[in-house]
Design a protein around this motif. Structure first.
Motif, PDB file in Angstrom:
ATOM      1  N   ASN A 190      -2.688 -11.885  -9.804  1.00  9.74           N
ATOM      2  CA  ASN A 190      -1.460 -11.111  -9.678  1.00  9.74           C
ATOM      3  C   ASN A 190      -0.648 -11.551  -8.459  1.00  9.74           C
ATOM      4  OD1 ASN A 190      -2.905 -10.034  -7.527  1.00  9.74           O
ATOM      5  ND2 ASN A 190      -3.478  -8.175  -8.639  1.00  9.74           N
ATOM      6  N   ASP A 191       0.287 -10.711  -8.036  1.00  9.42           N
ATOM      7  CA  ASP A 191       1.184 -11.074  -6.941  1.00  9.42           C
ATOM      8  C   ASP A 191       0.458 -11.294  -5.619  1.00  9.42           C
ATOM      9  OD1 ASP A 191       3.178 -10.846  -8.786  1.00  9.42           O
ATOM     10  OD2 ASP A 191       4.180  -9.136  -7.876  1.00  9.42           O
TER      11      ASP A 191
ATOM     12  N   ASN B 257      -0.908 -19.828 -11.660  1.00 12.04           N
ATOM     13  CA  ASN B 257      -1.747 -18.628 -11.764  1.00 12.04           C
ATOM     14  C   ASN B 257      -3.230 -18.933 -11.560  1.00 12.04           C
ATOM     15  OD1 ASN B 257       0.856 -17.996 -13.242  1.00 12.04           O
ATOM     16  ND2 ASN B 257      -0.113 -15.978 -13.205  1.00 12.04           N
TER      17      ASN B 257
ATOM     18  N   ASP C 177       0.623 -11.293 -14.836  1.00 14.17           N
ATOM     19  CA  ASP C 177      -0.802 -11.617 -14.885  1.00 14.17           C
ATOM     20  C   ASP C 177      -1.613 -10.449 -14.324  1.00 14.17           C
ATOM     21  OD1 ASP C 177      -3.344 -12.724 -14.696  1.00 14.17           O
ATOM     22  OD2 ASP C 177      -2.628 -14.658 -13.947  1.00 14.17           O
TER      23      ASP C 177
END
Length: 292
Positions: A245-246, A133, A241
């Protein structure tokens, strides 16, 4: 900071210190023996983020985990620039001082730009990369709740005066409630206006425009990723998250299509807090393969 390492839950370590080129004391963990694993944390965490990874790995590996200047048990100078390049330089100096010739680098949050900043300049010393992340490339995406912390005057009041970054991270960076003693561990270094200086500087140092002082530094980091394309990479990603994010997960997968990628939809930004067994299940064989 009033706490000592022995006061903190799940942190049975005695940090060591390294003096930076400008005379500040950088705290770091150096645990275990064997092939080296270097771990770079982000903001507003510190080496505490990796405590359980160190405990799991140190029987077979040497774990080197710095607290970036202004974080954890490191010095917190009030007039320091706290720019990305400063952190990369300190990271580099520490690894050089310890004679690290080959290692696996684990990165999270701001540790992505810092750790990859070192790795991209020293690919011959990189045995493998573990991405949690994070980002190490430009993006215009910034959550409003973080953008507010960058506003003049209000940002300082929120982040340094009201602890409005480190404290919210203890419930916004996870999807399950953090136990009180773990929350206390994450917050321990950041117990005053003065001790929150780096948290605020990290937020201010996000380079969203070309005229930002750290724009060129991040551009160099991004460009250097090309030097790492052939390195083994493991991606372990918390799907819950709100910040990384993605979009960022997809970017890493596009840049490193050969990477082993594992997505944990129930875990938040602090993926090691909510998917530790699953991450270790992937990390331990990955390390064996990197050091084979």
């Amino acid at each position: 900071m009033n706490s000592s390492p022995s006061d903190l839950a799940q942190y049975p370590f005695t940090p060591k210190t390294f003096q930076t080129a400008d005379g500040h004391q950088l705290s770091y963990l150096d645990e275990g023996d064997g092939p080296t694993v270097v771990m770079a944390h982000g903001n507003p965490s510190w080496s505490y983020l990796y405590r359980n990874v160190v405990t799991a790995l140190k029987p077979k590996y040497r774990c080197l985990v710095p607290d970036h200047l202004g974080c954890g048990f490191s010095d917190k100078p009030q007039d320091y620039p706290y720019r990305l390049q400063n952190h990369i330089d300190n990271f580099t100096a520490l690894l050089d001082s310890q004679g690290i010739e080959r290692c696996v680098v684990v990165v999270h949050d701001w540790g992505g730009a810092i750790g990859m900043g070192w790795a991209g300049q020293h690919p011959e010393r990189v045995a493998g990369l573990v991405v949690l992340n994070t980002a190490a490339f430009h993006s215009s995406r910034i959550p409003r709740r973080i953008a507010v912390c960058r506003w003049p005057l209000l940002g300082g009041l929120l982040v340094r005066g009201l602890n409005g970054f480190a404290l919210p991270a203890t419930f916004m960076a996870v999807n399950e409630k953090m136990r009180s003693e773990i929350k206390a561990g994450f917050l321990a270094p950041y117990d005053s206006w003065a001790n929150r200086v780096a948290i605020h500087r990290f937020v201010q140092d996000i380079p969203l425009q070309p005229d930002h002082p750290s724009w060129k530094s991040l551009s160099r980091v991004e460009s250097s990723l090309e030097q790492l394309r052939d390195k083994p990479m493991l991606i372990c990603w918390g799907g819950g998250d709100f910040c990384f994010n993605d979009h960022f997960y997809a970017e890493w997968r596009q840049r490193f299509p050969a990477a082993q990628a594992h997505y944990f939809p129930e875990a938040g930004h602090y993926v090691l807090e909510e998917a530790l067994p699953q991450v270790l299940e992937q990390l331990q064989p990955f390390l064996v393969s990197c050091h084979a």
